[in-house]
Design an enzyme around this catalytic site. Sequence first.
Site, PDB file in Angstrom:
ATOM      1  N   HIS A 260       0.843  -1.210   0.000  1.00 57.60           N
ATOM      2  CA  HIS A 260       0.000   0.000   0.000  1.00 57.60           C
ATOM      3  C   HIS A 260       0.872   1.253   0.000  1.00 57.60           C
ATOM      4  O   HIS A 260       0.565   2.236  -0.675  1.00 57.60           O
ATOM      5  CB  HIS A 260      -0.875   0.056   1.261  1.00 57.60           C
ATOM      6  CG  HIS A 260      -1.913  -1.004   1.337  1.00 57.60           C
ATOM      7  ND1 HIS A 260      -1.864  -2.024   2.241  1.00 57.60           N
ATOM      8  CD2 HIS A 260      -3.068  -1.183   0.632  1.00 57.60           C
ATOM      9  CE1 HIS A 260      -2.932  -2.803   2.103  1.00 57.60           C
ATOM     10  NE2 HIS A 260      -3.675  -2.317   1.135  1.00 57.60           N
TER      11      HIS A 260
ATOM     12  N   GLY B  65      -3.245  -1.347  -7.263  1.00 58.84           N
ATOM     13  CA  GLY B  65      -2.172  -2.322  -7.452  1.00 58.84           C
ATOM     14  C   GLY B  65      -2.515  -3.340  -8.525  1.00 58.84           C
ATOM     15  O   GLY B  65      -3.671  -3.741  -8.688  1.00 58.84           O
TER      16      GLY B  65
ATOM     17  N   LYS C   7      -1.643  -6.293  -8.371  1.00 59.58           N
ATOM     18  CA  LYS C   7      -1.899  -7.572  -7.684  1.00 59.58           C
ATOM     19  C   LYS C   7      -3.366  -7.974  -7.889  1.00 59.58           C
ATOM     20  O   LYS C   7      -3.681  -9.125  -8.099  1.00 59.58           O
ATOM     21  CB  LYS C   7      -1.583  -7.407  -6.202  1.00 59.58           C
ATOM     22  CG  LYS C   7      -2.351  -8.287  -5.284  1.00 59.58           C
ATOM     23  CD  LYS C   7      -1.474  -9.298  -4.649  1.00 59.58           C
ATOM     24  CE  LYS C   7      -2.185 -10.262  -3.760  1.00 59.58           C
ATOM     25  NZ  LYS C   7      -3.550 -10.007  -3.431  1.00 59.58           N
TER      26      LYS C   7
ATOM     27  N   GLN D 222      -9.448  -6.416 -10.960  1.00 62.73           N
ATOM     28  CA  GLN D 222     -10.050  -5.216 -10.358  1.00 62.73           C
ATOM     29  C   GLN D 222      -9.550  -3.959 -11.072  1.00 62.73           C
ATOM     30  O   GLN D 222     -10.319  -3.062 -11.419  1.00 62.73           O
ATOM     31  CB  GLN D 222      -9.697  -5.162  -8.871  1.00 62.73           C
ATOM     32  CG  GLN D 222      -9.984  -3.814  -8.220  1.00 62.73           C
ATOM     33  CD  GLN D 222      -9.764  -3.833  -6.714  1.00 62.73           C
ATOM     34  OE1 GLN D 222     -10.585  -4.346  -6.002  1.00 62.73           O
ATOM     35  NE2 GLN D 222      -8.681  -3.244  -6.235  1.00 62.73           N
TER      36      GLN D 222
ATOM     37  N   SER E 219      -0.177  -8.898   0.799  1.00 59.72           N
ATOM     38  CA  SER E 219      -1.636  -8.802   0.858  1.00 59.72           C
ATOM     39  C   SER E 219      -2.046  -8.784   2.323  1.00 59.72           C
ATOM     40  O   SER E 219      -1.407  -9.447   3.159  1.00 59.72           O
ATOM     41  CB  SER E 219      -2.245 -10.036   0.173  1.00 59.72           C
ATOM     42  OG  SER E 219      -3.566 -10.237   0.611  1.00 59.72           O
TER      43      SER E 219
HETATM   44  O1  PAF Z   1      -8.377  -3.265  -3.417  1.00 62.07           O
HETATM   45  C1  PAF Z   1      -9.008  -2.883  -2.401  1.00 62.07           C
HETATM   46  O2  PAF Z   1      -8.441  -2.711  -1.328  1.00 62.07           O
HETATM   47  C2  PAF Z   1     -10.501  -2.638  -2.510  1.00 62.07           C
HETATM   48  O3  PAF Z   1     -11.092  -3.507  -3.407  1.00 62.07           O
HETATM   49  C3  PAF Z   1     -10.845  -1.174  -2.854  1.00 62.07           C
HETATM   50  C4  PAF Z   1     -10.337  -0.802  -4.239  1.00 62.07           C
HETATM   51  C5  PAF Z   1     -10.265  -0.236  -1.820  1.00 62.07           C
HETATM   52  C6  PAF Z   1     -12.373  -0.994  -2.860  1.00 62.07           C
HETATM   53  O4  PAF Z   1     -12.934  -1.298  -1.639  1.00 62.07           O
END
Ligand code: PAF
Length: 279
Positions: free
Chosen positions: A33, A144, A146, A150, A182
Amino acid sequence: MKIVSSIEDLRDQLSGQLRTAFVPTMGNLHEGHLSLMRLARKHGDPVVASIFVNRLQFGPNEDFDKYPRTFQADVEKLEKEGVYVLFAPTEKDLYPEPQEFRVRPPDDLGGTLEGEFRPAMFTGVTTVVLKLFSCVQPRVAVFGKKDYQQLMIIRNMARQFALPTEIIGAETFRAEDGLALSSRNMYLSEAERAEAPALYRALNFVASEMRAGHLDTFELERRAMLELTSRGWKPDYISVRKRIDLQPPSAGDLAQGTPLVVLAAAKLGNTRLIDNLEI
Ligand code: PAF
């Protein structure tokens, strides 16, 4: 760093900001992060982070309740990264009434891979991301790689809705032994943590065989899954897909060298891990 929980306070803090770089998270922040925060800083100013464990993206039997919540430690990490505003809404702040309007990704993109095993997830993700974008109004947002699917879904959503937010993908942050960082890694026992890099090794096996010209993707996926199964994993999928749309490559795609990615999800004990590797 200002910490705000209401949408109104957030808007006050950010009024007049035109170059905001945004990193949405669900907290329990790790180096992965923080690398997103650093990348965000290169693309905009101020950097805004959010922490919100989004109930909408968890299935009924998933880990919403036990998802690690480490707010104080997260705040300290974000402060060190020079984040300007942390938006940390409660469920009441973000969903003051039931969120009946939802954004549903198209089936070919949202219903495959993760979507097959976690059917509610991507609608929950796109809905909260669109709402967070509407609150933060970022010029750029960082996600990310990863969570490859998404990232692609959010990119397509931003394009199709003509959102004024550029979506930036950040490389996966790995531990020295290859395991992708993760928040869910913390569910692993010591023995499972030692075993966990086998997932990345399985991806590398497929990728290196393909780079060497072995193009029978079905056979490679089968062998990689078998290897994980023999080590006690329960793989959901290991699948070679086209990077452009996450659909399986045709023989023509393989012959032409269409850019590919291999994606995997597998359970180790009670923990489900995902990872991917561009080929
Ligand atoms: O990847 C994540 O942590 C979540 O899916 C996100 C993008 C913050 C949406 O809740």
